[in-house]
Design a protein around this motif. Structure first.
Motif, mmCIF file in Angstrom:
data_model
loop_
_atom_site.group_PDB
_atom_site.id
_atom_site.type_symbol
_atom_site.label_atom_id
_atom_site.label_comp_id
_atom_site.label_asym_id
_atom_site.label_seq_id
_atom_site.Cartn_x
_atom_site.Cartn_y
_atom_site.Cartn_z
ATOM 1 N N UNK A 396 0.895 -1.129 0.078
ATOM 2 C CA UNK A 396 0.110 0.113 -0.047
ATOM 3 C C UNK A 396 0.734 1.255 0.146
ATOM 4 N N UNK A 397 1.995 1.246 -0.816
ATOM 5 C CA UNK A 397 2.513 2.734 -0.993
ATOM 6 C C UNK A 397 2.271 3.524 -1.944
ATOM 7 N N UNK A 402 6.606 4.798 -3.862
ATOM 8 C CA UNK A 402 7.092 3.624 -4.505
ATOM 9 C C UNK A 402 7.952 4.022 -5.796
ATOM 10 N N UNK A 403 7.332 4.919 -6.613
ATOM 11 C CA UNK A 403 8.188 5.233 -7.741
ATOM 12 C C UNK A 403 9.200 5.973 -7.417
ATOM 13 N N UNK A 404 9.254 6.777 -6.640
ATOM 14 C CA UNK A 404 10.445 7.569 -6.016
ATOM 15 C C UNK A 404 11.679 6.831 -5.802
ATOM 16 N N UNK A 405 11.397 5.714 -4.882
ATOM 17 C CA UNK A 405 12.635 4.953 -4.371
ATOM 18 C C UNK A 405 12.940 4.070 -5.506
ATOM 19 N N UNK A 472 8.965 14.286 -8.781
ATOM 20 C CA UNK A 472 8.828 14.708 -7.406
ATOM 21 C C UNK A 472 9.136 13.690 -6.189
ATOM 22 N N UNK A 473 8.542 12.229 -6.660
ATOM 23 C CA UNK A 473 9.023 11.236 -5.805
ATOM 24 C C UNK A 473 10.607 11.060 -5.820
ATOM 25 N N UNK A 497 5.569 4.211 5.570
ATOM 26 C CA UNK A 497 4.843 4.140 4.181
ATOM 27 C C UNK A 497 5.231 5.469 3.618
ATOM 28 N N UNK A 498 6.128 6.322 4.185
ATOM 29 C CA UNK A 498 6.532 7.421 3.573
ATOM 30 C C UNK A 498 8.148 7.680 3.731
ATOM 31 N N UNK A 499 8.837 8.896 3.333
ATOM 32 C CA UNK A 499 10.136 9.082 3.310
ATOM 33 C C UNK A 499 10.259 9.687 4.631
ATOM 34 N N UNK A 500 11.699 9.549 5.299
ATOM 35 C CA UNK A 500 11.988 10.217 6.453
ATOM 36 C C UNK A 500 12.156 11.781 6.306
#
Length: 501
Positions: A396-397, A402-405, A472-473, A497-500
């Motif tokens: 559930x990202x 998901x696309x950013x990482x 942006x991701x 489910x987010x970036x630090x």
């Protein structure tokens, strides 16, 4: 293009002589009028050297005068001075700095006035006479007798007024002046007016009279705006437009490939297997081993689009997706054997339908065929990250996360391939000590300058993507990885489910 430093001058020079013969004729008429019959009544006094006017041996000596004669002579002298001044003024009516002169003019004036023991007449502008103006601005030699050209406050021999670009004399009606140099208008246009790198023509001006063109942000390819919608082929890899001097290769599915990208293009599934396994080793070197044997197929555009339609989940990059991490069972037609070159297209392609069954969370990885090795590898690194996330239970990202990482892993792999200084990456500090050997395992010999430049372009594409999910991701994920490292960023994504921040 700014025109503030460029002058296009009309009528810079007027070819032809000042009418020396006509002026001398007028002087002779005045002399004849003034002294007709005078020499016989007053006589000629000896002791004065004769004065020669022009090319004719006409002698005039100063007469012996009484007081009345002197008064009359002074009046005649003033009339003669005025006649000479009027004659000179006619020549000076031409535009200042744009006239031909002859040294005979100066000699004539000096001869007459020297004989009359008088300075230059007050009616003639002083700038007509200075001798220093007869130094040529081209060869720096004295012009001497003959014709010379006055232009922009400097004088030249006719053959010394030359174009700074081609070196030939400027004889046209108009010329261009830029940076203190003179040019033929045609030479200056070749030098300064931008040419289209597609059609090799001068880029036209728009309705406002300005030169308007398009320019690729990475390659700096300049081209006419019309080529964006006149069906000029664009390379599906590097995005450059096809020029008239270099034909592109048609891949048969609506895509075209430039010759530089074709040099390292991967054309069938078998050719791609070594690169695929090298990138799996790259993941293992960063303690991100993928144990499952996931099939990888190279496909045409139509086959990839059909697979996307059959996929129930996933976010796809528009306007065109180049790779897919497949989760559903499907039958996909792959490229079994590479095609041959037939002129400017590919022929003899062997295709094979393949039934893909689901044995884990990932069914297969699909990539467009015919792309350069570095671009194919970047796509594989991206899709393998999707596979790793699914197999490791990341659920559930959001598309941005998901696309950013996944884009970060693609960018890291490109860095390791293109820039040797990035092989020991601080952002993957959790990787094992054996990773340095596996990171370089995907090398395929020394890269050419062209391939390295392509790698830089693919990195540029990732870093400057404008889409919310991919662009942006990536920037958000990359900032987190640089600050906290890849392992801590992945742990935070699993939990939150987010970036630090």
């Amino acid at each position: 293009m700014s025109s503030s430093s460029v002058n296009h001058l009309s009528q810079p020079c007027i070819y032809g002589l000042s009418s020396y013969a006509e002026r001398k004729s007028r002087f002779m008429k005045w002399l004849s009028k003034l002294f007709k019959g005078g020499s016989s009544s007053r006589g000629i006094t000896s002791g004065h050297q004769p004065q020669f006017l022009g090319d004719e041996n006409m002698v005039w000596r100063a007469p012996v005068r009484s007081l009345d004669d002197r008064s009359r002579a002074n009046k005649e002298k003033e009339e003669l001075d005025r006649a000479i001044a009027l004659s000179l003024a006619e020549d000076l009516k031409r535009p200042q700095g744009y006239r031909w002169r002859s040294d005979h003019d100066e000699d004539l004036g000096s001869s007459l006035h020297g004989n009359l023991n008088s300075p230059y007449p007050p009616y003639a502008p002083r700038e007509y006479y200075p001798r220093s103006y007869t130094i040529c601005g081209g060869c720096n030699r004295e012009i001497g007798t003959g014709n010379y050209l006055g232009c922009m406050g400097t004088f030249f021999h006719p053959d010394c007024f030359r174009c700074h670009a081609c070196g030939s004399p400027i004889t046209e009606f108009e010329f261009s002046l830029s940076g203190g140099y003179s040019y033929h208008k045609s030479c200056f246009k070749e030098l300064a007016h931008p040419k289209c790198e597609v059609c090799d023509q001068f880029i036209p001006t728009n309705g406002a009279g300005l030169i308007e063109y398009r320019c690729h942000p990475f390659w700096s390819q300049k081209y006419c705006p019309s080529h964006e919608y006149d069906k000029t082929p664009r390379c599906c890899s590097c995005e450059r437009l096809e020029s008239r001097s270099a034909r592109y290769i048609s891949l048969g599915d609506g895509r075209s490939l430039c010759l530089e990208c074709m040099e390292s293009a991967i054309m069938d599934t078998g050719d791609c297997q070594p690169l695929y396994h090298a990138i799996r080793d790259y993941y293992e070197g960063m303690n991100m081993r993928i144990d499952q044997q996931i099939p990888m197929l190279l496909v045409e555009r139509q086959a990839l689009n059909e697979a996307i339609e059959g996929e129930k989940q996933g976010f796809h990059h528009m306007p065109e997706t180049r790779g897919l991490c497949l989760s559903e069972e499907q039958t996909v037609t792959s490229i079994l054997r590479r095609p041959r070159f037939g002129g400017h297209s590919l022929v003899g392609m062997t295709r094979q339908p393949q039934k893909l069954t689901r044995k884990c969370e990932v069914t297969a990885i699909l990539v467009l065929y015919g792309l350069p090795r570095l671009l194919t590898g970047a796509i594989l690194a991206h899709e393998l990250m999707h596979a790793w996330l699914r197999l490791k239970g990341y659920r559930n990202l959001s598309p941005q996360v998901e696309e950013g990482i996944c884009q970060v892993l693609s960018h890291l792999w490109l860095e390791s391939e293109v820039m040797p200084e990035f092989r020991n990456m601080p952002s993957t500090s959790a990787a094992s000590s054996s990773s340095s050997s596996t990171w370089s395992s995907s090398k395929k010999g020394a890269k050419s300058r062209i391939e390295s430049k392509l790698g830089e372009f693919f990195m540029h594409q990732i870093a400057n993507d404008a889409s919310p999910a991919y662009g942006e991701g990536f920037r958000a994920a990359n900032a987190a990885v640089k600050k906290y490292g890849l392992r801590r960023t992945l742990d935070h994504i699993r939990e939150n489910r987010s970036f630090p921040e």
